[in-house]
Design a protein around this motif. Structure first.
Motif, PDB file in Angstrom:
ATOM      1  N   ARG A  62       3.036 -12.110 -14.083  1.00  0.00           N
ATOM      2  CA  ARG A  62       3.532 -12.096 -12.666  1.00  0.00           C
ATOM      3  C   ARG A  62       3.590 -10.576 -12.026  1.00  0.00           C
ATOM      4  N   ALA A  63       3.608  -9.588 -12.681  1.00  0.00           N
ATOM      5  CA  ALA A  63       3.451  -8.189 -12.422  1.00  0.00           C
ATOM      6  C   ALA A  63       1.983  -7.685 -11.704  1.00  0.00           C
ATOM      7  N   LEU A  64       1.059  -8.726 -12.448  1.00  0.00           N
ATOM      8  CA  LEU A  64      -0.545  -8.457 -12.057  1.00  0.00           C
ATOM      9  C   LEU A  64      -0.735  -9.037 -10.577  1.00  0.00           C
ATOM     10  N   SER A  65       0.331  -9.946 -10.058  1.00  0.00           N
ATOM     11  CA  SER A  65       0.199 -10.669  -9.005  1.00  0.00           C
ATOM     12  C   SER A  65       0.490  -9.704  -7.722  1.00  0.00           C
ATOM     13  N   TRP A  66       1.677  -9.142  -7.984  1.00  0.00           N
ATOM     14  CA  TRP A  66       2.159  -8.054  -7.143  1.00  0.00           C
ATOM     15  C   TRP A  66       1.177  -6.779  -7.045  1.00  0.00           C
ATOM     16  N   VAL A  67       0.828  -6.403  -8.048  1.00  0.00           N
ATOM     17  CA  VAL A  67      -0.132  -5.037  -8.076  1.00  0.00           C
ATOM     18  C   VAL A  67      -1.503  -5.471  -7.326  1.00  0.00           C
ATOM     19  N   MET A  68      -1.985  -6.510  -7.556  1.00  0.00           N
ATOM     20  CA  MET A  68      -3.340  -7.248  -7.007  1.00  0.00           C
ATOM     21  C   MET A  68      -3.147  -7.094  -5.372  1.00  0.00           C
ATOM     22  N   SER A  69      -1.900  -7.665  -4.895  1.00  0.00           N
ATOM     23  CA  SER A  69      -1.654  -7.679  -3.539  1.00  0.00           C
ATOM     24  C   SER A  69      -1.501  -6.332  -3.003  1.00  0.00           C
ATOM     25  N   LEU A  70      -0.766  -5.290  -3.785  1.00  0.00           N
ATOM     26  CA  LEU A  70      -0.694  -3.974  -3.271  1.00  0.00           C
ATOM     27  C   LEU A  70      -2.040  -3.200  -3.170  1.00  0.00           C
ATOM     28  N   LEU A  71      -2.596  -3.492  -3.986  1.00  0.00           N
ATOM     29  CA  LEU A  71      -4.120  -2.936  -4.210  1.00  0.00           C
ATOM     30  C   LEU A  71      -4.962  -3.153  -2.876  1.00  0.00           C
ATOM     31  N   LEU A  72      -5.078  -4.761  -2.610  1.00  0.00           N
ATOM     32  CA  LEU A  72      -5.631  -5.189  -1.644  1.00  0.00           C
ATOM     33  C   LEU A  72      -5.040  -4.514  -0.125  1.00  0.00           C
ATOM     34  N   LEU A  73      -3.625  -4.448   0.016  1.00  0.00           N
ATOM     35  CA  LEU A  73      -3.301  -3.926   1.190  1.00  0.00           C
ATOM     36  C   LEU A  73      -3.592  -2.427   1.232  1.00  0.00           C
ATOM     37  N   SER A  74      -3.556  -1.628   0.297  1.00  0.00           N
ATOM     38  CA  SER A  74      -4.032  -0.383   0.256  1.00  0.00           C
ATOM     39  C   SER A  74      -5.412  -0.094   0.574  1.00  0.00           C
ATOM     40  N   ALA A  75      -6.244  -0.789  -0.204  1.00  0.00           N
ATOM     41  CA  ALA A  75      -7.744  -0.402  -0.400  1.00  0.00           C
ATOM     42  C   ALA A  75      -8.335  -0.980   0.817  1.00  0.00           C
TER      43      ALA A  75
END
Length: 392
Positions: A62-75
């Motif tokens: 589940r943590a990976l889902s949040w990290v991927m979302s934040l990475l996309l929003l930033s990158a």
């Protein structure tokens, strides 16, 4: 996967540093500078811990889902805003590098803000932004009784990712509204375990089709991506999952073919177990499933992984008119505008979304009903496919 993630991080870091020059031009307040870098450092640490620190055999925590979302929003916004700054720097190169223009920095921020909003919508609302894709396919040997026959394809439900009953029911209602003759599901009912479907059995049992509902297994349905106490427990899970298909009213096809009859005529529906290229298991046996099928029949194949089409189906001695697949999700991220479509998954799968044709054989790759990993969809929306068969 880790290598692709590493390249993405390097691109993000380059854009991050470069985009910061626009931020620094627009504000000298150190609080904003501190907030900018603190957020990115936290995201970077999260990426390292969830992807590179992940135990072998674990899948999509589940943590990976949040990290991927934040990475996309930033990158993604910074990567798209950076070319504005690069163009300015080409001009500055011939001017002796004067200070960066405020209006150019503002333009870069505006350019970045637009995809940021699109990403925000996709990550919060996109997972249930269901889209109907319709195709009409013509076959000269289609029986007259099936002229105008319609099928709805679903794929990649991934019930373990669902949390919004209202959103899921919206999708079910849209499927039923198509009033297709059959509903065909091309695998990945769950993420890992049969019990993930427990809260959703009555929901998916609502799906209606007058000439039946049929399904196959996908790579996630075998329980290969989670740790089991014993092999017996894993085997029991697969038995239970097959039982779930029955509970929701689907006839599960396991390397077998059946005839769908209408007014004394028939077409053949074929279902194979999962077969995928590379490291994916090759459980399916197309030869076994099609062995007793008359070649004169119009044949529709359900095969979860689209790589099976070119590897086995396309050149099979028996003519398979239409193959239905899923698996790719369209990466749940990309662009589809007018006749243009792009997703990073295209560099992994040659056929990754929509309709493909070679010789006189078709493949349709469904973008998926659910989601996995990324907790949302950006640009590649969850799909309900409706295909009409016509004689001609």
């Amino acid at each position: 996967m880790k290598k692709r993630v590493l390249y993405t991080i390097l691109l993000w870091l380059f854009a991050d540093v470069y985009f910061f020059t626009a931020v620094k031009t627009l504000t000298a307040n150190p609080v904003w500078h501190w907030a900018y870098w603190s957020a990115d450092i936290l995201i970077l640490v999260g990426v390292v811990l969830t992807i590179f620190g992940r135990k072998k055999g674990s899948h999509a925590p589940r943590a990976l889902s949040w990290v991927m979302s934040l990475l996309l929003l930033s990158a993604v916004p910074k990567i798209l805003g950076t070319p504005v700054l690069l163009v300015e720097d080409l001009v500055r190169l011939f001017q002796g590098f004067p200070p960066r223009s405020i209006w150019v920095s503002e333009l870069a921020v505006v350019v970045a803000f637009v995809p940021f909003l699109a990403l925000l919508f996709g990550l919060t609302k996109g997972r249930h932004h269901y889209t109907i894709h319709k195709e009409t396919l013509y076959f000269p040997d289609l029986p007259e009784a099936f002229d105008g026959f319609t099928l709805t394809q679903l794929s990649d439900i991934h019930a373990g990712s669902f949390t919004d009953a209202k959103g899921v029911n919206k999708g079910i209602d849209l499927v039923n509204a198509q009033q297709s003759d059959v509903i065909l599901f091309t695998g990945d009912l769950v993420n890992n375990k049969a019990t993930e479907m427990d809260p959703w059995i009555s929901t998916f049992a609502r799906l209606q089709a007058p000439q039946g509902k049929y399904s196959v297994l996908g790579n996630h349905d075998y329980g290969d991506y989670t740790k089991w106490e014993t092999e017996a427990a894993k085997a029991t899970n697969l038995v239970d999952l097959k039982g779930v298909h029955k509970k929701i009213g689907f006839r599960l096809l396991l390397d077998e073919a059946i005839e769908i009859e209408r007014d004394g005529q028939s077409i053949t529906l074929i279902g194979v177990e999962n077969w995928g290229k590379g490291g994916f298991h090759k459980y399916g046996d197309l030869d076994k499933s099609i062995l007793k099928v008359d070649d004169s029949q119009v044949k529709i194949l359900l095969s979860h992984d689209p790589s099976h089409w070119e590897a086995k189906t396309l050149n099979h001695l028996k003519h398979i008119h239409l193959t239905l697949a899923g698996h790719t999700h369209g990466a749940q991220f990309g662009i589809e505008l007018f006749n243009f479509k792009w997703s990073p998954i295209k560099y992994v799968y040659k056929q990754w979304a929509g309709l493909y044709k070679q010789k006189d054989r078709y493949l349709y790759v469904n973008r998926g009903f659910g989601f996995l990993g990324l907790k949302g969809r950006v640009g590649i929306w969850p799909e309900i496919t409706v295909i009409m068969l016509k004689k001609g």
